[in-house]
Motif scaffolding. Structure first.
Motif, PDB file in Angstrom:
ATOM      1  N   ARG A 151       0.834  -1.209   0.000  1.00 30.37           N
ATOM      2  CA  ARG A 151       0.000   0.000   0.000  1.00 30.37           C
ATOM      3  C   ARG A 151       0.872   1.265   0.000  1.00 30.37           C
ATOM      4  O   ARG A 151       0.547   2.251  -0.645  1.00 30.37           O
ATOM      5  N   THR A 202      -7.633   0.120  -2.905  1.00 30.73           N
ATOM      6  CA  THR A 202      -8.398  -0.338  -1.739  1.00 30.73           C
ATOM      7  C   THR A 202      -8.873  -1.778  -1.906  1.00 30.73           C
ATOM      8  O   THR A 202      -8.395  -2.681  -1.221  1.00 30.73           O
ATOM      9  N   ASN A 203      -9.786  -2.020  -2.847  1.00 22.96           N
ATOM     10  CA  ASN A 203     -10.383  -3.353  -2.983  1.00 22.96           C
ATOM     11  C   ASN A 203      -9.357  -4.417  -3.334  1.00 22.96           C
ATOM     12  O   ASN A 203      -9.340  -5.506  -2.745  1.00 22.96           O
ATOM     13  N   ASP A 238      -6.930  -4.961  -0.420  1.00 21.64           N
ATOM     14  CA  ASP A 238      -7.635  -5.669   0.656  1.00 21.64           C
ATOM     15  C   ASP A 238      -7.844  -7.141   0.308  1.00 21.64           C
ATOM     16  O   ASP A 238      -7.778  -8.008   1.186  1.00 21.64           O
ATOM     17  N   SER A 270      -4.696  -8.828   1.049  1.00 20.56           N
ATOM     18  CA  SER A 270      -4.529  -8.925   2.504  1.00 20.56           C
ATOM     19  C   SER A 270      -5.355 -10.069   3.083  1.00 20.56           C
ATOM     20  O   SER A 270      -4.856 -10.867   3.883  1.00 20.56           O
ATOM     21  N   ASN A 271      -6.629 -10.162   2.684  1.00 21.75           N
ATOM     22  CA  ASN A 271      -7.507 -11.211   3.220  1.00 21.75           C
ATOM     23  C   ASN A 271      -7.011 -12.602   2.836  1.00 21.75           C
ATOM     24  O   ASN A 271      -7.086 -13.539   3.634  1.00 21.75           O
TER      25      ASN A 271
END
Length: 602
Positions: A119, A147-148, A151, A154-155
């Protein structure tokens, strides 16, 4: 996770290359990853050993009961042995939980630190991107990547990666334990796998089309609702409410049809897999019972095998689902890497800063520029602005007025010639230093979610309360600010919709006044205020522009009659230059523009 089995995942164009690059971000944390793998293996192994040990307790309990029933002298249940096994089981489950905790804790740090770096790189990249990148893409597209997509990465690192490790270890460990108990029962269990795979593939194929239709209809519905709410006043004025409602119903019906089919078809996957699994359980129980009756296997081992069979199907389902998620994650990573690989602004000047007290002399010398290399907008632009002059830039739409300002601030790089400030080429000045010379007030106001004081104070860091108030007074904004319930502490929402357009413009003017720049750029700054306020702002601007070079982009020519120089642009070139009176007397392009506006006003 079974409910997501049928959800389609976007596929990457270069899966292997992107995955390799993504894994490169994990290399600095290889020791933590090794700890995660070790903890996952130990946690899973302790959990796998438990059913076999529990089966020994069941066998011992069964033997004691059968001995009593058969009247064996001195027969008794060995509760001490069973108690020891219970203590061992508690220890195994405790160690399994501890290592599972260690696995999740360490992986959380690895995932978040990795995504933090990613990021940070994206944010730094956006600061180095030229303006043409943002002009050629929607803001939503860029935000989605930052962002999406990040993320999603990350998930997957936090959850799916650890689940994949656990699933693989569980599958291998369970197969090994089942083979140690009974190769025959293991073969029966494995025979159900092809049937489960066929069911999964058929259901996923049927549901995928409906999921795609659901996402498409959802996008249409969101777009329609956003559009209708943004323009609800016009919809009511032109009486299109009925048509809007009918369109909503049509899209909503398509979303309903696609949605329930997708959810229903994907929802029956787990019952079907459970059905296939139950067939295997029945066969295992029947064959296991026969083996127990023939004293070829202990009853506790049959119990343990059934538990292993139940443990066996779930990780396979999870692994199949995670494979789909990883496809989507690599696609997200590819989109992020595409952003990181975009062409950046030309390298900034390493040495040299503007003069400590810039005079504001600006010159365009033989400037060539085009948004596309094969379509030049400016071929040989020459402009000379003396310090302290008010320069008005006029011309029809597409003449190059805003482009002139963008080139001056190095939002775009010129293709030839040079632009100088006080004799220095702007390419020899660091962009941050260069842009600190300018103050801008645009037709489109920009205010952020915060107090009015913060929005005005954005013009100069560490500005005092008195300086903020003085700037507001100079912009004639102080009066309306004090009439608000919270005054300067009034919080503006993201769109600043709790202020009128004119009030928002006054705040941006106050911010420019507070910045106290050497050069001013005003792009139709008074277009959104009433006539009386416009006169007040013009007076304030006149005081602000004293001793400063200013560029005023104007559409209403009546507002720039006092300009020192008026540049008339058309098709990227300055076709006329002079004062208001001189240009009117010349009777050329400017005179025609001015007279046409005067006639329209009459």
């Amino acid at each position: 996770m079974g409910g997501r089995m049928g959800a389609p995942g976007e596929k990457a164009k270069d899966f292997k290359g992107t995955l390799k690059r993504l894994l490169g971000y994990l290399k600095p944390r290889k020791y933590q990853l090794f700890a995660v793998f070790a903890a996952a293996i130990l946690s899973t192994l302790f959990g796998i050993l438990a059913p076999k040990i529990m089966g020994d307790a069941t066998t011992k309990l069964f033997e004691g009961v059968m001995a009593r029933m058969n009247g064996v002298e001195g027969a008794a249940i060995d509760f001490a042995y069973i108690g020891n096994i219970i203590v061992i089981l508690i220890g195994l489950y405790a160690f399994s939980s501890i290592f599972s905790y260690v696995q999740q804790y360490v992986m959380a740090g690895v995932a978040q630190k990795t995504v933090y770096e990613l990021r940070r790189e994206v944010n730094a990249k956006l600061n180095r991107m030229p303006l043409k990148y943002f002009d050629s893409r929607t803001h939503g597209e860029t935000l989605s990547r930052m962002t999406n997509d990040v993320d999603n990465i990350s998930n997957t690192m936090q959850q799916s990666l650890t689940q994949l490790i656990t699933s693989v270890v569980t599958i291998v460990g369970v197969v090994v334990m089942m083979l140690t108990i009974s190769p025959l029962l293991t073969l029966i269990c494995l025979l159900t796998l092809p049937l489960s795979a066929v069911v999964t593939a058929r259901v996923a194929k049927r549901s995928q089309g409906h999921f795609i239709g659901q996402q498409r209809s959802l996008g249409e519905l969101n777009g329609h609702v956003e559009e209708m709410y943004a323009g609800h006043n016009l919809i009511q004025v032109f009486r299109h409410e009925k048509k809007s409602i009918e369109t909503f119903k049509e899209i909503n019906e398509r979303l309903y049809q696609s949605g329930w089919r997708a959810q229903f078809i994907s929802g029956i996957m787990m019952p079907l897999i459970s059905f296939v699994g139950n067939i295997g359980y029945v066969l295992i129980c029947v064959v296991g019972g026969i083996l127990v009756a023939g004293q070829r296997i202990a009853i506790g081992d049959v119990q343990a095998f059934i538990q292993y069979a139940r443990q066996f199907s779930m990780p396979i389902t999870q692994a199949a689902n995670i494979a789909n998620i990883i496809q989507s994650t690599v696609a997200s990573a590819e989109r992020v890497f595409e952003l990181l690989d975009e062409e950046e602004e030309e390298r900034d000047a390493e040495q040299g800063t503007p003069a400590s007290r810039p005079r504001g002399a600006v010159a365009f010398e033989h400037v060539r520029f085009g948004y596309k290399e094969d379509a030049l907008l400016m071929e040989d632009l020459n402009i000379e602005v003396k310090p302290g002059q008010m320069v008005a830039i006029v011309g029809p739409t597409g003449a190059g007025k805003t482009t002139l300002v963008n080139l001056l601030m190095r939002f775009y790089e010129i293709g030839g010639g040079r632009i100088t400030i006080d004799g220095r080429d702007i390419r020899e000045i660091a962009r941050g230093e260069l842009r600190s010379l300018f103050g801008m007030v645009l037709q489109d106001t920009w205010l952020f979610n915060g107090t009015i004081r913060d929005n005005i104070g954005y013009g100069r860091e560490h500005a005092t309360e008195e300086e903020v108030v003085r700037a507001a007074e100079a912009a004639h904004a102080d009066h309306f600010i004090r009439t608000l319930p919270e005054g300067y502490d009034t919080v503006l929402n993201e769109e600043a919709s709790n202020l009128s357009q004119g009030q928002k413009q006054l705040l941006t003017i106050a911010r420019a006044i507070l910045a106290d720049p050497a050069i001013l750029i005003l792009d139709e700054a008074t277009s959104s205020v009433d006539t009386r306020t416009e006169v007040l702002i013009q007076n304030a601007m006149s005081r602000l522009m004293e001793g400063r070079t200013s560029f005023v982009i104007a559409h209403r020519l009546s507002t720039i009659r006092n300009a020192d120089v008026i540049l008339v642009m058309n098709k990227g070139s300055v076709i006329e230059q002079g004062t208001h009176e001189e240009l009117l007397a010349a009777g050329g392009f400017y005179a025609n523009l001015y007279n046409s506006q005067f006639q329209e006003a009459v």
